[in-house]
Design an enzyme around this catalytic site. Structure first.
Site, PDB file in Angstrom:
ATOM      1  N   THR A  13      37.021  29.525  26.037  1.00  3.70           N
ATOM      2  CA  THR A  13      38.295  28.904  25.668  1.00  3.70           C
ATOM      3  C   THR A  13      39.493  29.469  26.433  1.00  3.70           C
ATOM      4  O   THR A  13      40.613  29.011  26.251  1.00  3.70           O
ATOM      5  CB  THR A  13      38.549  29.056  24.153  1.00  3.70           C
ATOM      6  OG1 THR A  13      38.511  30.446  23.808  1.00  3.70           O
ATOM      7  CG2 THR A  13      37.499  28.304  23.344  1.00  3.70           C
ATOM      8  N   VAL A  16      40.403  30.462  32.577  1.00  3.30           N
ATOM      9  CA  VAL A  16      39.347  30.371  33.590  1.00  3.30           C
ATOM     10  C   VAL A  16      38.132  29.652  33.018  1.00  3.30           C
ATOM     11  O   VAL A  16      37.527  28.801  33.680  1.00  3.30           O
ATOM     12  CB  VAL A  16      38.954  31.764  34.116  1.00  3.30           C
ATOM     13  CG1 VAL A  16      37.810  31.646  35.123  1.00  3.30           C
ATOM     14  CG2 VAL A  16      40.153  32.438  34.767  1.00  3.30           C
ATOM     15  N   ARG A 102      32.786  45.116  40.519  1.00  2.00           N
ATOM     16  CA  ARG A 102      33.072  44.666  41.884  1.00  2.00           C
ATOM     17  C   ARG A 102      32.831  45.739  42.944  1.00  2.00           C
ATOM     18  O   ARG A 102      32.349  45.442  44.026  1.00  2.00           O
ATOM     19  CB  ARG A 102      34.525  44.168  41.978  1.00  2.00           C
ATOM     20  CG  ARG A 102      34.761  42.863  41.258  1.00  2.00           C
ATOM     21  CD  ARG A 102      36.222  42.492  41.317  1.00  2.00           C
ATOM     22  NE  ARG A 102      36.518  41.307  40.504  1.00  2.00           N
ATOM     23  CZ  ARG A 102      37.732  40.983  40.082  1.00  2.00           C
ATOM     24  NH1 ARG A 102      38.771  41.761  40.401  1.00  2.00           N
ATOM     25  NH2 ARG A 102      37.913  39.898  39.363  1.00  2.00           N
ATOM     26  N   CYS A 131      41.097  37.009  42.357  1.00  2.00           N
ATOM     27  CA  CYS A 131      41.576  35.715  42.858  1.00  2.00           C
ATOM     28  C   CYS A 131      42.315  35.841  44.187  1.00  2.00           C
ATOM     29  O   CYS A 131      42.109  35.028  45.111  1.00  2.00           O
ATOM     30  CB  CYS A 131      42.473  35.046  41.818  1.00  2.00           C
ATOM     31  SG  CYS A 131      43.730  36.129  41.103  1.00  2.00           S
ATOM     32  N   GLN A 158      52.163  35.537  43.262  1.00  2.60           N
ATOM     33  CA  GLN A 158      51.152  35.186  42.287  1.00  2.60           C
ATOM     34  C   GLN A 158      51.705  34.451  41.074  1.00  2.60           C
ATOM     35  O   GLN A 158      52.662  34.897  40.437  1.00  2.60           O
ATOM     36  CB  GLN A 158      50.396  36.444  41.855  1.00  2.60           C
ATOM     37  CG  GLN A 158      49.628  37.068  43.011  1.00  2.60           C
ATOM     38  CD  GLN A 158      48.869  38.321  42.648  1.00  2.60           C
ATOM     39  OE1 GLN A 158      48.891  39.293  43.391  1.00  2.60           O
ATOM     40  NE2 GLN A 158      48.183  38.324  41.507  1.00  2.60           N
ATOM     41  N   SER A 161      49.744  31.975  35.662  1.00  2.00           N
ATOM     42  CA  SER A 161      48.458  31.643  35.045  1.00  2.00           C
ATOM     43  C   SER A 161      47.420  32.726  35.309  1.00  2.00           C
ATOM     44  O   SER A 161      46.461  32.868  34.552  1.00  2.00           O
ATOM     45  CB  SER A 161      47.943  30.291  35.561  1.00  2.00           C
ATOM     46  OG  SER A 161      47.758  30.325  36.959  1.00  2.00           O
ATOM     47  N   HIS A 234      48.220  30.690  43.605  1.00  2.00           N
ATOM     48  CA  HIS A 234      48.689  31.889  44.295  1.00  2.00           C
ATOM     49  C   HIS A 234      48.950  31.582  45.772  1.00  2.00           C
ATOM     50  O   HIS A 234      48.226  30.812  46.400  1.00  2.00           O
ATOM     51  CB  HIS A 234      47.637  33.002  44.227  1.00  2.00           C
ATOM     52  CG  HIS A 234      47.489  33.620  42.877  1.00  2.00           C
ATOM     53  ND1 HIS A 234      48.330  33.367  41.816  1.00  2.00           N
ATOM     54  CD2 HIS A 234      46.561  34.515  42.403  1.00  2.00           C
ATOM     55  CE1 HIS A 234      47.939  34.073  40.768  1.00  2.00           C
ATOM     56  NE2 HIS A 234      46.871  34.765  41.097  1.00  2.00           N
TER      57      HIS A 234
END
Length: 317
Positions: A13, A16, A102, A131, A158, A161, A234
Site C-alpha cells: 500500500t 512504491v 545493497r 532511485c 529529488q 515522493s 528525480h
C-alpha cells in the site's frame, strides 16, 4: 516442466508498492498466484489487479512460505532486515528495495540495462539500487563502455515522493512533517542523514552503489543531493570526465542506442511521470577540462527508480 510463479508483495500500500502493482497491470506480467502483505494498520485493505480484488494481509513470520517463488520488498529497511533472510532461507527469491543488502559483496545490486548478468549469482537475494543511482548508471554505463570514465560529479534534484506519502502531503499542505524543512516554495541540500564526513547517507549511497554496479571500485565520483518542490520525478545534473577523447556526436549516438534511454532537448520531471524510460538532454561539452561533458538526466523515481526496476529484474529472471 512449467514454472509456477507465486508472488508475494510486501509493502503493497506504499507509494512504491502501488506503482509496482500498476506496472504489473500495464505490462500484463504473468503470474499464477499473488498475495499482498502490509503492516497491521493497513491489513484488510482492498487491492484490485487484472479485474480481481485482493485483500491485504498483515505481514508476520508465518506469512512467507515455500509456496512463494518470489517476494518483492517495498516496506523499508527494518522489515527487509527481518524478513528477507526468512524468505531466502525458504528458497524464495527476494528482490529488496531497501538499502540493507545493497553493499553486501555477496548480494547482486542490479539495474537490468547495466549488469543483469550478475543476477545469476543471487543466492535468493537481489538488491534494488537507490532511485538516484539507477537513473545515473543507466546513463553512465554506455558512456563508460566506450569512453572510459575518469571522474563523475552528480548533483540531484529529488522529488518529495522519494520520501513517501507523508512528504507528498507536506508539499501539498505546506507542512514539514515527513520532511525536515518546509518544501513548498523551497528546496534544501539535505537528503538523508548527515554523516561525520559532512556528506549525507543519500550521497554516499550514490557514490558506493555506482562503483559497485559499474564494477569500478576506484571511480572518482562525488555527489550533492537536493530536495526540490517537485511532486514526482528525480533530476540529475551529471558532469563526466573521460579518459578517451570523443566527438559530441559520438556521445549522442551512444546514448541514443543505449537501452532504456530517450533523448530530449530539455528533459523535465513532468514529462516522465508514470513512465519507465530515463530521459537525457542538455548534452554538451565541458570546456573547462580536456574530455568532459555535462548531461541532465530525469526519471520517475517511483517507477524506474524503484518499482519498474524490480519488475524488470523479475522479467529477466
Amino acid at each position: 516442466m512449467i514454472k509456477i510463479r507465486n508472488i508475494a508483495i510486501i509493502g503493497a500500500t506504499g507509494l512504491v508498492g502501488q506503482n509496482f502493482i500498476k506496472a504489473l497491470e500495464e505490462k500484463n506480467i504473468k503470474f499464477d498466484n499473488i498475495s499482498f502483505f502490509t503492516s497491521k494498520k493497513s491489513a484488510g485493505k482492498k487491492i484490485e489487479l487484472k479485474n480481481k480484488a485482493y485483500i491485504t494481509e498483515e505481514l508476520t513470520e508465518q506469512s512467507l512460505t515455500k509456496d512463494f517463488n518470489y517476494a518483492f520488498f517495498f516496506a523499508g529497511g527494518d522489515i527487509s532486515k527481518k524478513y528477507v533472510p526468512i524468505a531466502a532461507k525458504l528458497g524464495i527469491i527476494a528482490i529488496d528495495n531497501s538499502s540493507v543488502f545493497r553493499m553486501d559483496e555477496a548480494i547482486p545490486l542490479i539495474v537490468p540495462e547495466v549488469n543483469i548478468e550478475k543476477a545469476a549469482n543471487h543466492k535468493n537475494i537481489i538488491a534494488n539500487p537507490n532511485c538516484t543511482t539507477i537513473q545515473a548508471v543507466v546513463a553512465l554505463k554506455p558512456l563508460h563502455d566506450k569512453f572510459n570514465l575518469k571522474r563523475v560529479i552528480i548533483s540531484t534534484y529529488q522529488a518529495v515522493s522519494g520520501a513517501g506519502i507523508e512528504a507528498v502531503r507536506d508539499i501539498e499542505n505546506g507542512t514539514a512533517n515527513a520532511l525536515k524543512y518546509k518544501i513548498q516554495k523551497n528546496l534544501f541540500p539535505e537528503v538523508g542523514e548527515f554523516l561525520e564526513n559532512g556528506y549525507t547517507d543519500e550521497e554516499i549511497k550514490i557514490i558506493n552503489e555506482t562503483r559497485k554496479i559499474l564494477d569500478f571500485k576506484n571511480l572518482n565520483i562525488t555527489a550533492t543531493c537536493v530536495r526540490v518542490p517537485v511532486l514526482n520525478g528525480h533530476s540529475e545534473s551529471i558532469n563526466i570526465e573521460f579518459e578517451n577523447e570523443f566527438k559530441i556526436e559520438e556521445i549522442i549516438t551512444t546514448l541514443e542506442n543505449a537501452k532504456g534511454i530517450k533523448l530530449q532537448t530539455t528533459p523535465q520531471p513532468a514529462n516522465i511521470n508514470g513512465k519507465d524510460d530515463v530521459l537525457i538532454g542538455r548534452i554538451r561539452r565541458d570546456e573547462s577540462v580536456k574530455n568532459g561533458i555535462n548531461i541532465f538526466v530525469v526519471a520517475d523515481n517511483l517507477r524506474k527508480g524503484a518499482a519498474t526496476n524490480a519488475l524488470q529484474i523479475f522479467e529477466k529472471l
